[in-house]
Write a protein that holds these residues in place. Structure first.
Motif, PDB file in Angstrom:
ATOM      1  N   THR A  15       0.842  -1.188   0.000  1.00 35.07           N
ATOM      2  CA  THR A  15       0.000   0.000   0.000  1.00 35.07           C
ATOM      3  C   THR A  15       0.875   1.234   0.000  1.00 35.07           C
ATOM      4  O   THR A  15       1.981   1.221   0.531  1.00 35.07           O
ATOM      5  CB  THR A  15      -0.938   0.005   1.234  1.00 35.07           C
ATOM      6  OG1 THR A  15      -1.493   1.296   1.370  1.00 35.07           O
ATOM      7  CG2 THR A  15      -0.190  -0.338   2.508  1.00 35.07           C
ATOM      8  N   SER A  16       0.376   2.322  -0.593  1.00 29.25           N
ATOM      9  CA  SER A  16       1.155   3.554  -0.592  1.00 29.25           C
ATOM     10  C   SER A  16       0.798   4.421   0.618  1.00 29.25           C
ATOM     11  O   SER A  16       1.386   5.461   0.824  1.00 29.25           O
ATOM     12  CB  SER A  16       0.882   4.326  -1.886  1.00 29.25           C
ATOM     13  OG  SER A  16      -0.482   4.658  -1.955  1.00 29.25           O
ATOM     14  N   GLN A  17      -0.203   3.989   1.414  1.00 31.44           N
ATOM     15  CA  GLN A  17      -0.567   4.757   2.600  1.00 31.44           C
ATOM     16  C   GLN A  17       0.520   4.624   3.663  1.00 31.44           C
ATOM     17  O   GLN A  17       0.931   3.509   3.979  1.00 31.44           O
ATOM     18  CB  GLN A  17      -1.894   4.224   3.182  1.00 31.44           C
ATOM     19  CG  GLN A  17      -3.115   4.558   2.349  1.00 31.44           C
ATOM     20  CD  GLN A  17      -3.389   6.038   2.268  1.00 31.44           C
ATOM     21  OE1 GLN A  17      -3.325   6.725   3.277  1.00 31.44           O
ATOM     22  NE2 GLN A  17      -3.651   6.537   1.085  1.00 31.44           N
ATOM     23  N   PRO A  18       0.988   5.748   4.242  1.00 31.65           N
ATOM     24  CA  PRO A  18       1.964   5.617   5.319  1.00 31.65           C
ATOM     25  C   PRO A  18       1.267   5.107   6.588  1.00 31.65           C
ATOM     26  O   PRO A  18       0.065   5.272   6.731  1.00 31.65           O
ATOM     27  CB  PRO A  18       2.455   7.043   5.520  1.00 31.65           C
ATOM     28  CG  PRO A  18       1.316   7.899   5.076  1.00 31.65           C
ATOM     29  CD  PRO A  18       0.588   7.131   4.005  1.00 31.65           C
ATOM     30  N   GLU A  19       2.027   4.486   7.451  1.00 35.44           N
ATOM     31  CA  GLU A  19       1.462   4.072   8.729  1.00 35.44           C
ATOM     32  C   GLU A  19       1.002   5.308   9.491  1.00 35.44           C
ATOM     33  O   GLU A  19       1.689   6.327   9.483  1.00 35.44           O
ATOM     34  CB  GLU A  19       2.529   3.353   9.557  1.00 35.44           C
ATOM     35  CG  GLU A  19       2.809   1.943   9.103  1.00 35.44           C
ATOM     36  CD  GLU A  19       4.001   1.352   9.843  1.00 35.44           C
ATOM     37  OE1 GLU A  19       3.963   1.335  11.091  1.00 35.44           O
ATOM     38  OE2 GLU A  19       4.951   0.935   9.166  1.00 35.44           O
ATOM     39  N   GLU A  20      -0.149   5.190  10.127  1.00 30.50           N
ATOM     40  CA  GLU A  20      -0.663   6.295  10.934  1.00 30.50           C
ATOM     41  C   GLU A  20      -0.966   5.775  12.328  1.00 30.50           C
ATOM     42  O   GLU A  20      -1.421   4.642  12.488  1.00 30.50           O
ATOM     43  CB  GLU A  20      -1.962   6.850  10.333  1.00 30.50           C
ATOM     44  CG  GLU A  20      -2.562   7.942  11.209  1.00 30.50           C
ATOM     45  CD  GLU A  20      -3.920   8.449  10.740  1.00 30.50           C
ATOM     46  OE1 GLU A  20      -4.333   8.101   9.616  1.00 30.50           O
ATOM     47  OE2 GLU A  20      -4.559   9.178  11.518  1.00 30.50           O
ATOM     48  N   TYR A  21      -0.674   6.597  13.338  1.00 29.17           N
ATOM     49  CA  TYR A  21      -1.053   6.232  14.702  1.00 29.17           C
ATOM     50  C   TYR A  21      -1.587   7.480  15.384  1.00 29.17           C
ATOM     51  O   TYR A  21      -0.970   8.541  15.320  1.00 29.17           O
ATOM     52  CB  TYR A  21       0.141   5.676  15.481  1.00 29.17           C
ATOM     53  CG  TYR A  21      -0.213   5.243  16.882  1.00 29.17           C
ATOM     54  CD1 TYR A  21      -0.812   4.002  17.118  1.00 29.17           C
ATOM     55  CD2 TYR A  21       0.028   6.087  17.972  1.00 29.17           C
ATOM     56  CE1 TYR A  21      -1.148   3.606  18.412  1.00 29.17           C
ATOM     57  CE2 TYR A  21      -0.299   5.692  19.265  1.00 29.17           C
ATOM     58  CZ  TYR A  21      -0.883   4.458  19.475  1.00 29.17           C
ATOM     59  OH  TYR A  21      -1.219   4.072  20.745  1.00 29.17           O
ATOM     60  N   SER A  22      -2.757   7.361  16.001  1.00 22.12           N
ATOM     61  CA  SER A  22      -3.387   8.491  16.689  1.00 22.12           C
ATOM     62  C   SER A  22      -3.850   8.059  18.070  1.00 22.12           C
ATOM     63  O   SER A  22      -4.281   6.914  18.254  1.00 22.12           O
ATOM     64  CB  SER A  22      -4.625   8.980  15.923  1.00 22.12           C
ATOM     65  OG  SER A  22      -4.259   9.410  14.638  1.00 22.12           O
ATOM     66  N   ARG A  23      -3.772   8.974  19.011  1.00 24.34           N
ATOM     67  CA  ARG A  23      -4.354   8.707  20.326  1.00 24.34           C
ATOM     68  C   ARG A  23      -4.800  10.021  20.956  1.00 24.34           C
ATOM     69  O   ARG A  23      -4.132  11.042  20.808  1.00 24.34           O
ATOM     70  CB  ARG A  23      -3.355   8.000  21.244  1.00 24.34           C
ATOM     71  CG  ARG A  23      -4.015   7.524  22.546  1.00 24.34           C
ATOM     72  CD  ARG A  23      -3.342   6.290  23.097  1.00 24.34           C
ATOM     73  NE  ARG A  23      -2.133   6.528  23.868  1.00 24.34           N
ATOM     74  CZ  ARG A  23      -2.140   6.822  25.181  1.00 24.34           C
ATOM     75  NH1 ARG A  23      -3.264   6.968  25.843  1.00 24.34           N
ATOM     76  NH2 ARG A  23      -0.990   6.971  25.815  1.00 24.34           N
ATOM     77  N   ASP A  24      -5.940   9.965  21.650  1.00 27.15           N
ATOM     78  CA  ASP A  24      -6.423  11.108  22.432  1.00 27.15           C
ATOM     79  C   ASP A  24      -6.043  10.899  23.886  1.00 27.15           C
ATOM     80  O   ASP A  24      -5.979   9.761  24.353  1.00 27.15           O
ATOM     81  CB  ASP A  24      -7.957  11.225  22.353  1.00 27.15           C
ATOM     82  CG  ASP A  24      -8.424  11.643  20.967  1.00 27.15           C
ATOM     83  OD1 ASP A  24      -7.571  11.967  20.128  1.00 27.15           O
ATOM     84  OD2 ASP A  24      -9.643  11.632  20.744  1.00 27.15           O
ATOM     85  N   THR A  25      -5.831  12.001  24.580  1.00 27.64           N
ATOM     86  CA  THR A  25      -5.549  11.893  26.004  1.00 27.64           C
ATOM     87  C   THR A  25      -6.077  13.142  26.688  1.00 27.64           C
ATOM     88  O   THR A  25      -6.299  14.172  26.037  1.00 27.64           O
ATOM     89  CB  THR A  25      -4.027  11.727  26.261  1.00 27.64           C
ATOM     90  OG1 THR A  25      -3.806  11.444  27.641  1.00 27.64           O
ATOM     91  CG2 THR A  25      -3.245  12.981  25.883  1.00 27.64           C
ATOM     92  N   PHE A  26      -6.335  13.060  27.984  1.00 30.27           N
ATOM     93  CA  PHE A  26      -6.756  14.233  28.746  1.00 30.27           C
ATOM     94  C   PHE A  26      -5.594  14.660  29.614  1.00 30.27           C
ATOM     95  O   PHE A  26      -5.115  13.892  30.436  1.00 30.27           O
ATOM     96  CB  PHE A  26      -7.997  13.931  29.592  1.00 30.27           C
ATOM     97  CG  PHE A  26      -8.590  15.164  30.210  1.00 30.27           C
ATOM     98  CD1 PHE A  26      -9.498  15.940  29.502  1.00 30.27           C
ATOM     99  CD2 PHE A  26      -8.220  15.569  31.488  1.00 30.27           C
ATOM    100  CE1 PHE A  26     -10.034  17.095  30.054  1.00 30.27           C
ATOM    101  CE2 PHE A  26      -8.748  16.726  32.055  1.00 30.27           C
ATOM    102  CZ  PHE A  26      -9.659  17.485  31.343  1.00 30.27           C
ATOM    103  N   ALA A  27      -5.117  15.875  29.416  1.00 27.68           N
ATOM    104  CA  ALA A  27      -4.000  16.395  30.216  1.00 27.68           C
ATOM    105  C   ALA A  27      -4.090  17.909  30.218  1.00 27.68           C
ATOM    106  O   ALA A  27      -4.674  18.507  29.313  1.00 27.68           O
ATOM    107  CB  ALA A  27      -2.660  15.946  29.644  1.00 27.68           C
ATOM    108  N   MET A  28      -3.481  18.527  31.232  1.00 25.50           N
ATOM    109  CA  MET A  28      -3.474  19.983  31.354  1.00 25.50           C
ATOM    110  C   MET A  28      -4.887  20.547  31.212  1.00 25.50           C
ATOM    111  O   MET A  28      -5.093  21.591  30.587  1.00 25.50           O
ATOM    112  CB  MET A  28      -2.515  20.610  30.328  1.00 25.50           C
ATOM    113  CG  MET A  28      -1.072  20.175  30.529  1.00 25.50           C
ATOM    114  SD  MET A  28       0.065  20.991  29.395  1.00 25.50           S
ATOM    115  CE  MET A  28       1.651  20.487  30.075  1.00 25.50           C
ATOM    116  N   ASP A  29      -5.854  19.814  31.769  1.00 27.43           N
ATOM    117  CA  ASP A  29      -7.224  20.311  31.829  1.00 27.43           C
ATOM    118  C   ASP A  29      -7.904  20.399  30.461  1.00 27.43           C
ATOM    119  O   ASP A  29      -8.832  21.168  30.280  1.00 27.43           O
ATOM    120  CB  ASP A  29      -7.229  21.700  32.504  1.00 27.43           C
ATOM    121  CG  ASP A  29      -8.500  21.930  33.308  1.00 27.43           C
ATOM    122  OD1 ASP A  29      -9.170  20.930  33.626  1.00 27.43           O
ATOM    123  OD2 ASP A  29      -8.819  23.095  33.588  1.00 27.43           O
ATOM    124  N   THR A  30      -7.452  19.602  29.496  1.00 29.13           N
ATOM    125  CA  THR A  30      -8.046  19.686  28.171  1.00 29.13           C
ATOM    126  C   THR A  30      -7.880  18.362  27.420  1.00 29.13           C
ATOM    127  O   THR A  30      -7.067  17.519  27.810  1.00 29.13           O
ATOM    128  CB  THR A  30      -7.413  20.860  27.371  1.00 29.13           C
ATOM    129  OG1 THR A  30      -8.186  21.092  26.195  1.00 29.13           O
ATOM    130  CG2 THR A  30      -5.977  20.569  26.986  1.00 29.13           C
TER     131      THR A  30
END
Ligand code: ADP
Ligand code: MG
Ligand code: MG
Length: 319
Positions: free
Chosen positions: A4-19
């Motif tokens: 595949t020509s798609q690059p690897e992607e990695y995402s994560r959400d986190t709660f820090a610094m009140d946001t």
């Protein structure tokens, strides 16, 4: 599945610094990079929190006038805050904490403080009273600091450096209104980020910005506020009065290569207002700005002429 020509992607959400923070990276080191960045954010939160009794800022604020040897992070932030404090004529002041606390912006128990109480608290507000000697910092009795106007921008800047050191060439970090990009998008085109509509709900936007390897940080009265007797009070305070800054602006977005500077300046220039902001930009430069004023006019600095696109459906006029 391999081919595949798609690059690897990695995402994560986190709660820090009140946001809420959302981190995405691309390429083979994407996951390691995002996880390392979240580790760095958590480290900085522990160091800089005003409410965590184990933080360095807590120790400074409760040192009863005794000198304290502090980390390089804190020294970097104090240096940046001192420079922007001086250049803005005190519009940015990291010793404002007793005042923001009196308004309840740190706890969420909002109230309009008694004017006499505010006047007393303001006698402790002056970033120039922070004593520095090598690695050592001394705060006068009654002086307390809060890096709330800089910390998320600093965290974004640190995360970008860390990811680049790991070989990451493409990442988008959204640290609660503070955008930090690494490189361009995986296809080489610029990141396109939204400048939020100060009067809209989360998804509405004033326009879009194209960024490569830059931060874009917004401060606005709409981001945290309460209302009492029909008056809106927000979390960006004018150190000259101790009250929410009413300078004729709804929001200020700063674009630049240093997230720390962008964050500090978004707050400082919101306090200064349009003319003060433009004067600051003319005199010191090194950044670009999008100013949204109270009459729904959008002002952009020259360097954004081909980087900012107005959303024609949002009811704002570009000057
Ligand atoms: P955000 O809280 O969305 O990051 P800012 O970057 O503008 O917005 O920072 C605002 C925070 O900084 C406030 O919540 C308060 O803790 C602190 N603050 C408010 N006014 C000032 C000021 N004039 N100078 C320094 N810090 C300020
Ligand atoms: Mg901020
Ligand atoms: Mg700020």
């Amino acid at each position: 599945s391999g081919c595949t020509s798609q690059p690897e992607e990695y995402s994560r959400d986190t709660f820090a610094m009140d946001t809420i923070m959302s981190l995405s990276a691309y390429g083979p080191k994407a996951q390691d990079g995002v996880e390392a960045a979240i580790g760095e954010i958590n480290r900085l939160q522990k160091l800089l929190s005003v409410t965590d009794e184990d933080s360095e800022v807590w120790k400074l604020n409760h040192g009863n006038g005794a000198p304290l040897s502090v980390s390089e992070d804190t020294r970097t932030l104090l240096d940046a805050a001192a420079q922007m404090g001086e250049r803005s004529g005190g519009a940015l002041d990291v010793t404002l904490y007793p005042v923001t606390r009196a308004w309840g912006f740190t706890t969420g128990s909002y109230q309009v403080p008694d004017p006499a109480v505010l006047q007393e608290l303001l006698t402790h507000v002056d970033y120039r009273a922070i004593l520095r000697e090598g690695d050592t910092v001394t705060l006068p009795q009654g002086t307390e600091i809060d890096f709330g106007a800089l910390a998320k921008g600093y965290a974004g800047e640190r995360c970008a450096l860390l990811m680049k050191d790991m070989g990451i060439t493409s990442a988008l970090l959204s640290l609660g209104g503070n955008i930090q990009t690494v490189g361009a998008k995986p296809d080489g085109s610029p990141w396109r980020v939204l400048v939020q509509d100060p009067k809209g709900d989360g998804g509405d936007y004033v326009g879009t910005l194209e960024l490569v390897d830059q931060a874009a940080v917004t401060s606005g009265g709409y981001q945290r506020y309460f209302e009492e007797d029909g008056v809106r009070y927000w979390h960006i305070i004018d150190p000259a009065t101790g009250a929410p800054a009413r300078s004729g602006l709804q929001s200020v977005t700063i674009v630049g290569t240093s997230g720390t500077a962008c964050d500090g300046l978004s707050t400082a220039l919101f306090v200064l207002g349009r003319d003060g902001a433009v004067n600051y930009w003319r005199q010191y430069g090194g950044f670009e700005a999008v100013l949204v004023d109270d009459s729904d006019t959008v002002w952009i600095t020259a360097g954004l002429a081909d980087k900012f696109t107005l959303n024609n459906d949002a009811g704002y006029t570009l000057r």
